[in-house]
Design a protein around this motif. Structure first.
Motif, PDB file in Angstrom:
ATOM      1  N   ILE A 119       0.853  -1.187   0.000  1.00  0.00           N
ATOM      2  CA  ILE A 119       0.000   0.000   0.000  1.00  0.00           C
ATOM      3  C   ILE A 119       0.892   1.241   0.000  1.00  0.00           C
ATOM      4  CG2 ILE A 119      -1.797   1.308   1.213  1.00  0.00           C
ATOM      5  CD1 ILE A 119      -2.783  -1.402   0.217  1.00  0.00           C
ATOM      6  N   ALA A 120       0.674   2.115  -0.976  1.00  0.00           N
ATOM      7  CA  ALA A 120       1.454   3.352  -1.098  1.00  0.00           C
ATOM      8  C   ALA A 120       0.786   4.486  -0.327  1.00  0.00           C
ATOM      9  CB  ALA A 120       1.584   3.722  -2.570  1.00  0.00           C
ATOM     10  N   ILE A 121       1.576   5.457   0.072  1.00  0.00           N
ATOM     11  CA  ILE A 121       1.154   6.690   0.752  1.00  0.00           C
ATOM     12  C   ILE A 121       0.299   6.396   1.987  1.00  0.00           C
ATOM     13  CG2 ILE A 121       0.400   9.064   0.419  1.00  0.00           C
ATOM     14  CD1 ILE A 121       0.215   8.638  -2.511  1.00  0.00           C
ATOM     15  N   GLY A 122       0.544   5.300   2.648  1.00  0.00           N
ATOM     16  CA  GLY A 122      -0.199   4.987   3.865  1.00  0.00           C
ATOM     17  C   GLY A 122      -1.689   4.849   3.634  1.00  0.00           C
ATOM     18  N   GLY A 123      -2.084   4.560   2.406  1.00  0.00           N
ATOM     19  CA  GLY A 123      -3.498   4.407   2.087  1.00  0.00           C
ATOM     20  C   GLY A 123      -4.207   5.708   1.762  1.00  0.00           C
ATOM     21  N   TYR A 124      -3.464   6.811   1.721  1.00  0.00           N
ATOM     22  CA  TYR A 124      -4.090   8.086   1.371  1.00  0.00           C
ATOM     23  C   TYR A 124      -4.344   8.152  -0.137  1.00  0.00           C
ATOM     24  CZ  TYR A 124      -3.834  10.193   5.961  1.00  0.00           C
ATOM     25  OH  TYR A 124      -4.038  10.482   7.282  1.00  0.00           O
ATOM     26  N   ASP A 125      -5.391   8.838  -0.498  1.00  0.00           N
ATOM     27  CA  ASP A 125      -5.808   9.018  -1.886  1.00  0.00           C
ATOM     28  C   ASP A 125      -4.906  10.067  -2.541  1.00  0.00           C
ATOM     29  OD1 ASP A 125      -7.063   9.963  -4.217  1.00  0.00           O
ATOM     30  OD2 ASP A 125      -9.071   9.888  -3.356  1.00  0.00           O
ATOM     31  N   PHE A 163      -0.556  12.217 -10.614  1.00  0.00           N
ATOM     32  CA  PHE A 163      -0.960  12.188  -9.214  1.00  0.00           C
ATOM     33  C   PHE A 163      -0.009  11.454  -8.273  1.00  0.00           C
ATOM     34  CE2 PHE A 163      -4.932  12.538 -11.706  1.00  0.00           C
ATOM     35  CZ  PHE A 163      -5.378  13.748 -11.211  1.00  0.00           C
ATOM     36  N   ALA A 164       0.761  10.532  -8.785  1.00  0.00           N
ATOM     37  CA  ALA A 164       1.674   9.764  -7.923  1.00  0.00           C
ATOM     38  C   ALA A 164       2.739  10.702  -7.360  1.00  0.00           C
ATOM     39  CB  ALA A 164       2.335   8.634  -8.700  1.00  0.00           C
ATOM     40  N   PRO A 165       3.135  10.489  -6.114  1.00  0.00           N
ATOM     41  CA  PRO A 165       4.150  11.377  -5.530  1.00  0.00           C
ATOM     42  C   PRO A 165       5.493  11.235  -6.233  1.00  0.00           C
ATOM     43  CG  PRO A 165       3.665   9.552  -4.051  1.00  0.00           C
ATOM     44  CD  PRO A 165       2.701   9.456  -5.184  1.00  0.00           C
ATOM     45  N   GLN A 166       6.224  12.321  -6.217  1.00  0.00           N
ATOM     46  CA  GLN A 166       7.564  12.332  -6.816  1.00  0.00           C
ATOM     47  C   GLN A 166       8.493  11.415  -6.027  1.00  0.00           C
ATOM     48  OE1 GLN A 166       8.079  14.209  -9.859  1.00  0.00           O
ATOM     49  NE2 GLN A 166       5.899  13.907  -9.482  1.00  0.00           N
ATOM     50  N   PHE A 167       9.532  10.958  -6.687  1.00  0.00           N
ATOM     51  CA  PHE A 167      10.552  10.095  -6.083  1.00  0.00           C
ATOM     52  C   PHE A 167       9.927   8.844  -5.470  1.00  0.00           C
ATOM     53  CE2 PHE A 167      11.875  14.612  -5.391  1.00  0.00           C
ATOM     54  CZ  PHE A 167      12.646  14.692  -6.542  1.00  0.00           C
ATOM     55  N   GLY A 168       8.879   8.345  -6.114  1.00  0.00           N
ATOM     56  CA  GLY A 168       8.254   7.100  -5.670  1.00  0.00           C
ATOM     57  C   GLY A 168       7.587   7.201  -4.310  1.00  0.00           C
ATOM     58  N   THR A 198       7.849   8.227   4.592  1.00  0.00           N
ATOM     59  CA  THR A 198       7.219   9.539   4.667  1.00  0.00           C
ATOM     60  C   THR A 198       5.981   9.525   5.550  1.00  0.00           C
ATOM     61  OG1 THR A 198       5.966   9.043   2.660  1.00  0.00           O
ATOM     62  CG2 THR A 198       7.981  10.316   2.395  1.00  0.00           C
ATOM     63  N   ASP A 199       5.623  10.700   5.978  1.00  0.00           N
ATOM     64  CA  ASP A 199       4.352  10.946   6.649  1.00  0.00           C
ATOM     65  C   ASP A 199       3.435  11.535   5.580  1.00  0.00           C
ATOM     66  OD1 ASP A 199       2.166  12.002   7.977  1.00  0.00           O
ATOM     67  OD2 ASP A 199       3.344  13.043   9.500  1.00  0.00           O
ATOM     68  N   PRO A 200       2.350  10.854   5.238  1.00  0.00           N
ATOM     69  CA  PRO A 200       1.471  11.359   4.176  1.00  0.00           C
ATOM     70  C   PRO A 200       0.906  12.755   4.442  1.00  0.00           C
ATOM     71  CG  PRO A 200       0.906   9.101   4.729  1.00  0.00           C
ATOM     72  CD  PRO A 200       1.898   9.570   5.759  1.00  0.00           C
ATOM     73  N   LEU A 201       0.986  13.215   5.684  1.00  0.00           N
ATOM     74  CA  LEU A 201       0.466  14.542   6.003  1.00  0.00           C
ATOM     75  C   LEU A 201       1.542  15.629   5.915  1.00  0.00           C
ATOM     76  CD1 LEU A 201      -1.897  13.571   8.944  1.00  0.00           C
ATOM     77  CD2 LEU A 201      -2.435  13.820   6.505  1.00  0.00           C
ATOM     78  N   ALA A 202       2.795  15.234   5.675  1.00  0.00           N
ATOM     79  CA  ALA A 202       3.895  16.190   5.485  1.00  0.00           C
ATOM     80  C   ALA A 202       4.149  16.274   3.977  1.00  0.00           C
ATOM     81  CB  ALA A 202       5.135  15.734   6.234  1.00  0.00           C
ATOM     82  N   TYR A 203       3.393  17.139   3.322  1.00  0.00           N
ATOM     83  CA  TYR A 203       3.432  17.196   1.860  1.00  0.00           C
ATOM     84  C   TYR A 203       3.418  18.636   1.361  1.00  0.00           C
ATOM     85  CZ  TYR A 203      -1.430  18.643   1.775  1.00  0.00           C
ATOM     86  OH  TYR A 203      -2.584  19.365   1.937  1.00  0.00           O
ATOM     87  N   LYS A 204       3.758  18.775   0.100  1.00  0.00           N
ATOM     88  CA  LYS A 204       3.641  20.067  -0.582  1.00  0.00           C
ATOM     89  C   LYS A 204       3.480  19.777  -2.069  1.00  0.00           C
ATOM     90  CE  LYS A 204       5.598  24.665  -1.065  1.00  0.00           C
ATOM     91  NZ  LYS A 204       4.349  25.368  -0.799  1.00  0.00           N
TER      92      LYS A 204
END
Length: 161
Positions: free
Chosen positions: A36-42, A86-91, A106-112
């Protein structure tokens, strides 16, 4: 008879091991032990909502052998139509970590979002450092990513010692 059973068992074990590697998330995608990528976040929600939203298993899609979950069928379909958007950079590895030739979780809530690209960081503290000079850090991370793709963080850590 025992040799035949041993050969059969070995063939089955090898087949199972091969299939496990076939379905495991790509080494260059940050995913948990269940792929599961991004901790299950959409991932689409980062671009369309005021804050990221947790996805649901019923709305999922696979990209680079990682499973992304979505809050809705509409978001899943948007992702499937253009996953690179939509996929995050650097995998999905920590963007600041990539500036140091490392692949950190990563923490899915620490994003930009910068220039319509999603960047994740290890945590809020690391994100504060990242935010101090985003353009320079993105440039450095972009340059470094090619050199660390295909390597595990354990290999990268050993190389930096």
């Amino acid at each position: 008879m025992k040799l035949h059973t041993l050969l059969k068992a070995t063939a089955i074990a090898a087949s199972l091991a091969f299939s496990a590697f076939t379905f495991a998330a790509d080494i260059d995608v940050n995913a948990n032990s269940n792929d599961i990528a991004i901790g299950g976040y959409d991932p689409v929600s980062y671009f369309t909502q005021s804050a990221p939203v947790k996805g649901a298993a019923e709305f999922s899609a696979t990209y680079k052998n990682a499973i992304y979950q979505f809050a809705s069928e509409k978001n899943r379909d948007a992702f499937k139509a253009n996953p690179e958007k939509f996929a995050p950079q650097f995998g999905g590895f920590c963007a600041f970590g990539v500036t140091m030739d490392r692949k950190f979780d990563t923490d899915p809530l620490a994003y930009k979002i910068v220039d319509q690209k999603l960047y994740l960081n290890l945590n809020a503290e690391v994100q504060q450092r990242w935010l101090s000079n985003v353009p320079e850090f993105i440039q450095t991370a972009d340059q470094n990513w090619g050199g660390i793709k295909g390597k595990t963080d354990a290999v990268l850590a050993a190389a930096s010692e």
